[in-house]
Design a protein around this motif. Structure first.
Motif, mmCIF file in Angstrom:
data_model
loop_
_atom_site.group_PDB
_atom_site.id
_atom_site.type_symbol
_atom_site.label_atom_id
_atom_site.label_comp_id
_atom_site.label_asym_id
_atom_site.label_seq_id
_atom_site.Cartn_x
_atom_site.Cartn_y
_atom_site.Cartn_z
ATOM 1 N N THR A 119 0.765 -1.122 0.331
ATOM 2 C CA THR A 119 0.106 -0.073 -0.369
ATOM 3 C C THR A 119 0.971 0.945 0.125
ATOM 4 N N GLU A 120 2.099 1.251 -0.136
ATOM 5 C CA GLU A 120 2.795 2.506 -0.631
ATOM 6 C C GLU A 120 3.924 1.871 -1.079
ATOM 7 N N TYR B 237 2.081 -4.027 9.703
ATOM 8 C CA TYR B 237 0.890 -3.064 9.863
ATOM 9 C C TYR B 237 0.276 -2.350 11.191
ATOM 10 N N CYS C 169 -4.726 -0.556 10.927
ATOM 11 C CA CYS C 169 -4.496 0.671 9.856
ATOM 12 C C CYS C 169 -4.276 -0.633 8.575
ATOM 13 N N ARG D 16 -5.791 2.471 5.424
ATOM 14 C CA ARG D 16 -4.837 2.217 4.404
ATOM 15 C C ARG D 16 -6.069 1.453 2.990
#
Length: 283
Positions: free
Chosen positions: A125-126, A163, A168, A172
C-alpha cells in the motif's frame, strides 16, 4: 438501551445509504472464543448475511478479517494464555489463514458469494508499483463479483515491517480501493471519554467532527486475555487516516449488527470526513 434517536447512528445510516464502496474490519476478539480458540459461528454467519444485503443493493465491500494466528495456534496446540515467539506466530498464521478463509467461504456460500483472499504487507500500500498492482487486483475482483478477504501477511511479517494491526491496514485500504466508508467492528459500542470497563463515569462519544479528531486522545490498549492485537487507540488512529482522505469512519460493536436493519438508537461513534476532500468527490 435508549429509545431516542442518537446523532451518531443517524449520521451513520445516512452515510451508509449513499455509500458505494466500503471497507469493513473485524478483529480476532469478535471472531474467536478466547476460552477455546474456536470460531464464533454466529458472528461469521450474521456478518456474512449483512454484507450480502449491502452487496444486493449494489455496494462493493472489502472485508478485513483478523483471526488467522488465533485459529492457527489452537489447531497447533500452542497455548492461548501466553505470547507467541515470532516463528510460532508465523507458523500459526500459515495454518490459520487456511482455516479463516475456509470459515468465511462457508459463511458466504450461504448467500452464493465467492470469496478471494489477499494477504498484504506495508509495501503493497506504499510502493507505487505494488500499490497499482494491488488496486488493479481489487478492481478486477469487484468486476467479477468476488468479495475480497484481506489480512496482513503474518507468515512473513516481522515486528519491524508490518502494519501493526488490521485497523491500520483497513484504513490504508480505503484509499487503495477508493472506499467512501470504513467500519471498524469491535467488542465495545464506540469511543468513550474513558475506558468504560474501569471508569463508571465514562461517557460515550457519538460523533467526532474532522476538526476535533487530531487532538482527540481517549483510546486504550487491547484488553488483556484476548486474542486481538489492536485496541481503541489503534481504531482511533485508523479513523484519523481514513477521514483525512475524505472517508467517513465508524466504530461499532459487532454483536449489535450495525450493518443490518437501520436502527437510529444504536450506540456507536461516527467520524466525519474532511469536508473539503469529501465534497471533491469521495462521498
Amino acid at each position: 438501551m435508549t429509545t431516542q434517536p442518537l446523532r451518531g447512528a443517524q449520521m451513520f445510516r445516512a452515510a451508509l445509504d449513499r455509500t458505494a464502496r466500503l471497507v469493513i474490519k473485524i478483529g480476532s476478539n469478535q471472531l474467536v472464543d478466547p476460552a477455546n480458540g474456536l470460531p464464533r459461528a454466529n458472528i461469521f454467519e450474521s456478518l456474512a448475511a449483512d454484507i450480502a444485503a449491502l452487496r444486493q443493493r449494489g455496494a462493493k465491500c472489502v472485508l478485513v478479517t483478523s483471526g488467522a494466528v488465533a485459529f492457527g495456534r489452537h489447531r497447533l496446540g500452542l497455548p492461548m494464555c501466553r505470547a507467541l515467539a515470532l516463528d510460532e506466530k508465523q507458523a500459526a498464521a500459515a495454518v490459520g489463514q487456511l482455516l479463516l478463509a475456509e470459515a468465511w467461504a462457508r459463511a458466504f456460500s450461504q448467500h452464493d458469494i465467492l470469496t478471494g483472499q489477499a494477504l498484504l504487507c506495508p509495501e503493497d500500500t506504499e510502493h507505487p508499483v505494488r500499490l497499482r498492482n494491488a488496486s488493479n487486483t481489487f478492481e478486477r475482483l469487484f468486476q467479477l463479483g468476488v468479495l475480497p478477504l484481506v489480512n496482513e501477511n503474518d507468515t512473513v511479517a516481522t515486528e519491524e515491517l508490518r502494519y501493526g494491526d488490521n485497523d491500520c491496514l483497513a484504513a490504508r485500504l480505503t484509499s487503495l480501493v477508493r472506499a467512501e466508508g470504513l467500519i471498524l467492528l469491535s467488542d465495545i459500542d464506540g469511543l468513550y471519554t474513558k475506558d468504560p470497563s474501569v471508569s463508571p463515569d465514562a461517557s460515550p462519544i457519538e460523533h467526532v467532527p474532522f476538526s476535533a479528531l487530531a487532538g482527540l486522545d481517549c483510546g486504550g490498549p487491547p484488553r488483556a486475555g484476548g486474542p486481538g492485537t489492536g485496541g481503541m487507540a489503534s481504531k482511533l488512529d485508523a479513523a484519523r487516516i481514513a477521514v483525512a482522505s475524505g472517508c467517513w469512519a465508524v466504530i461499532a460493536r459487532a454483536s449489535d449488527r450495525p450493518l443490518g436493519a437501520p436502527r437510529q438508537t444504536m450506540r456507536l461513534t461516527f467520524f466525519a470526513p474532511d469536508a473539503a476532500i469529501a465534497n471533491a468527490g469521495r462521498i
